[in-house]
Motif scaffolding. Structure first.
Motif, short mmCIF file in Angstrom:
data_model
loop_
_atom_site.label_atom_id
_atom_site.label_comp_id
_atom_site.label_asym_id
_atom_site.label_seq_id
_atom_site.Cartn_x
_atom_site.Cartn_y
_atom_site.Cartn_z
N GLY A 1 139.03 77.38 40.33
CA GLY A 1 137.99 76.18 40.23
C GLY A 1 137.93 75.84 38.70
N GLY A 2 138.16 76.59 37.69
CA GLY A 2 138.02 76.09 36.16
C GLY A 2 138.62 74.96 35.91
N ALA A 3 139.71 74.34 36.50
CA ALA A 3 140.23 73.16 36.10
C ALA A 3 139.24 71.85 36.47
CB ALA A 3 141.55 73.00 36.69
N ASP A 4 138.50 72.13 37.39
CA ASP A 4 137.61 71.10 37.97
C ASP A 4 136.39 70.94 36.99
OD1 ASP A 4 139.14 70.99 40.42
OD2 ASP A 4 138.06 72.42 41.13
N SER A 5 136.17 71.80 35.86
CA SER A 5 135.05 71.95 35.11
C SER A 5 135.00 70.44 34.32
CB SER A 5 134.98 73.05 34.24
OG SER A 5 135.99 72.75 33.13
N ALA A 6 136.11 69.77 34.16
CA ALA A 6 136.07 68.61 33.43
C ALA A 6 135.37 67.42 34.29
CB ALA A 6 137.62 67.71 33.08
N GLY A 7 134.39 66.83 33.93
CA GLY A 7 133.57 65.85 34.72
C GLY A 7 132.08 66.19 34.57
N HIS A 8 131.74 66.87 33.30
CA HIS A 8 130.04 67.05 33.02
C HIS A 8 129.43 67.72 33.94
CE1 HIS A 8 131.48 64.22 29.83
NE2 HIS A 8 131.81 63.34 30.93
N PRO A 9 129.66 68.92 34.12
CA PRO A 9 128.92 69.64 35.15
C PRO A 9 127.66 70.06 34.29
CG PRO A 9 130.61 71.00 34.58
CD PRO A 9 130.94 69.84 33.76
N VAL A 10 127.55 70.18 33.10
CA VAL A 10 126.42 70.48 32.24
C VAL A 10 125.34 69.44 32.25
CG1 VAL A 10 125.75 71.31 30.03
CG2 VAL A 10 127.64 72.22 31.04
N ASN A 11 124.06 69.47 32.44
CA ASN A 11 123.28 68.43 32.27
C ASN A 11 122.84 67.86 30.87
OD1 ASN A 11 119.97 67.76 31.89
ND2 ASN A 11 120.90 67.07 34.03
N HIS A 12 122.52 68.93 30.10
CA HIS A 12 122.61 68.44 28.49
C HIS A 12 122.40 69.58 27.60
CE1 HIS A 12 118.28 69.37 29.32
NE2 HIS A 12 118.32 69.30 27.94
N VAL A 13 122.69 69.45 26.33
CA VAL A 13 122.82 70.32 25.54
C VAL A 13 121.60 69.91 24.43
CG1 VAL A 13 123.97 71.20 23.58
CG2 VAL A 13 125.32 70.78 25.60
N CYS A 14 120.77 70.96 23.77
CA CYS A 14 119.67 70.72 23.03
C CYS A 14 120.00 71.28 21.51
CB CYS A 14 118.57 71.26 23.71
SG CYS A 14 116.91 70.79 22.85
N LEU A 15 119.61 70.27 20.85
CA LEU A 15 119.78 70.52 19.23
C LEU A 15 118.70 70.80 18.77
CD1 LEU A 15 122.66 67.68 18.39
CD2 LEU A 15 122.90 70.07 19.12
N SER A 16 118.12 71.97 18.36
CA SER A 16 116.80 72.07 17.65
C SER A 16 117.00 71.80 16.04
CB SER A 16 116.54 73.45 17.97
OG SER A 16 115.19 73.66 17.38
N LEU A 17 116.37 71.05 15.46
CA LEU A 17 116.48 70.64 14.17
C LEU A 17 115.20 70.74 13.21
CD1 LEU A 17 118.43 67.21 15.00
CD2 LEU A 17 119.14 69.47 14.06
N GLN A 18 115.38 70.72 12.00
CA GLN A 18 114.01 70.71 11.08
C GLN A 18 113.43 69.17 11.26
OE1 GLN A 18 114.88 71.89 7.32
NE2 GLN A 18 115.38 73.91 7.85
N GLU A 19 112.21 68.92 11.05
CA GLU A 19 111.67 67.59 11.56
C GLU A 19 112.33 66.37 10.51
OE1 GLU A 19 107.04 65.15 11.71
OE2 GLU A 19 107.46 67.32 10.72
N SER A 20 112.70 66.80 9.35
CA SER A 20 113.33 65.73 8.57
C SER A 20 114.73 65.45 9.01
CB SER A 20 113.46 66.09 7.09
OG SER A 20 114.20 67.64 6.92
N ASP A 21 115.46 66.46 9.58
CA ASP A 21 116.70 66.35 10.25
C ASP A 21 116.81 65.60 11.57
OD1 ASP A 21 118.17 67.64 8.09
OD2 ASP A 21 117.86 69.75 9.22
N PHE A 22 115.68 66.01 12.14
CA PHE A 22 115.59 65.20 13.47
C PHE A 22 115.27 63.72 13.35
CE2 PHE A 22 112.13 63.40 16.38
CZ PHE A 22 112.73 63.81 17.84
N ASP A 23 114.42 63.29 12.24
CA ASP A 23 114.22 61.85 11.77
C ASP A 23 115.59 61.27 11.45
OD1 ASP A 23 111.60 62.10 12.85
OD2 ASP A 23 110.85 62.65 10.78
N ALA A 24 116.25 62.12 10.65
CA ALA A 24 117.66 61.29 10.24
C ALA A 24 118.37 61.20 11.15
CB ALA A 24 118.10 62.49 8.85
N LEU A 25 118.62 62.03 12.02
CA LEU A 25 119.65 62.07 13.46
C LEU A 25 119.25 60.62 13.94
CD1 LEU A 25 121.80 62.85 15.21
CD2 LEU A 25 119.83 64.29 16.25
N ARG A 26 117.97 60.75 14.39
CA ARG A 26 117.59 59.48 15.19
C ARG A 26 117.79 58.04 14.30
NH1 ARG A 26 114.51 58.67 19.84
NH2 ARG A 26 113.83 56.38 19.96
#
Length: 142
Positions: A73-98
């Motif tokens: 079933g590995g070939a069926d993995s294309a299609g976003h079976p993961v809900n989300h990925v979380c990036l943990s950043l320093q506050e200044s990098d968080f603000d710059a990303l936004r």
């Protein structure tokens, strides 16, 4: 690196256009692109984006899903079976990303406060999608 304690090595993201995705991750998210030139020249199967010295996102072309037969079933993995990925950043990098995402008119969620994560309660977080619909959360702790 000589510390072999458990840690996240890479996340594979299915993408329609790996070069465009690498550009998004570089310019909007602020990550270092890897192997883009090699991929464009046909010398690498996919490019990547470096999250930090230990972790990368592999930007896997959707047609490669057919070859993901390492488990049933590995070939069926294309299609976003993961809900989300979380990036943990320093506050200044968080603000710059936004700010970079807003400059590019990337739709963003509102802020969440005191969401629980790997390091306890995060002060603020928000969500966004990449051009292929992968959902990301960005957060910072105190």
């Amino acid at each position: 690196m000589t510390d072999n304690s458990p840690r996240l090595d890479h996340v594979v993201l299915w993408v329609r256009d790996p070069v465009a995705s690498a550009d998004f991750y570089e310019k909007a998210v602020g990550l270092e692109p890897l192997k883009v030139t090699e991929f464009a020249a046909g010398k690498a199967s996919f490019p990547s984006a470096r999250l930090n010295e230990e972790t990368i996102f592999d930007l896997m072309p959707l047609p490669m899903a057919a070859y993901m037969n390492m488990v049933p079933g590995g070939a069926d993995s294309a299609g976003h079976p993961v809900n989300h990925v979380c990036l943990s950043l320093q506050e200044s990098d968080f603000d710059a990303l936004r700010a970079r995402l807003e400059e590019r008119s990337v739709p963003l969620s509102g802020f969440s406060y005191d969401s629980y994560g790997a390091r306890g309660l995060a002060k603020r977080s928000f969500y966004f999608r990449d051009p292929d619909g992968n959902v990301f959360e960005a957060r910072h702790y105190e």
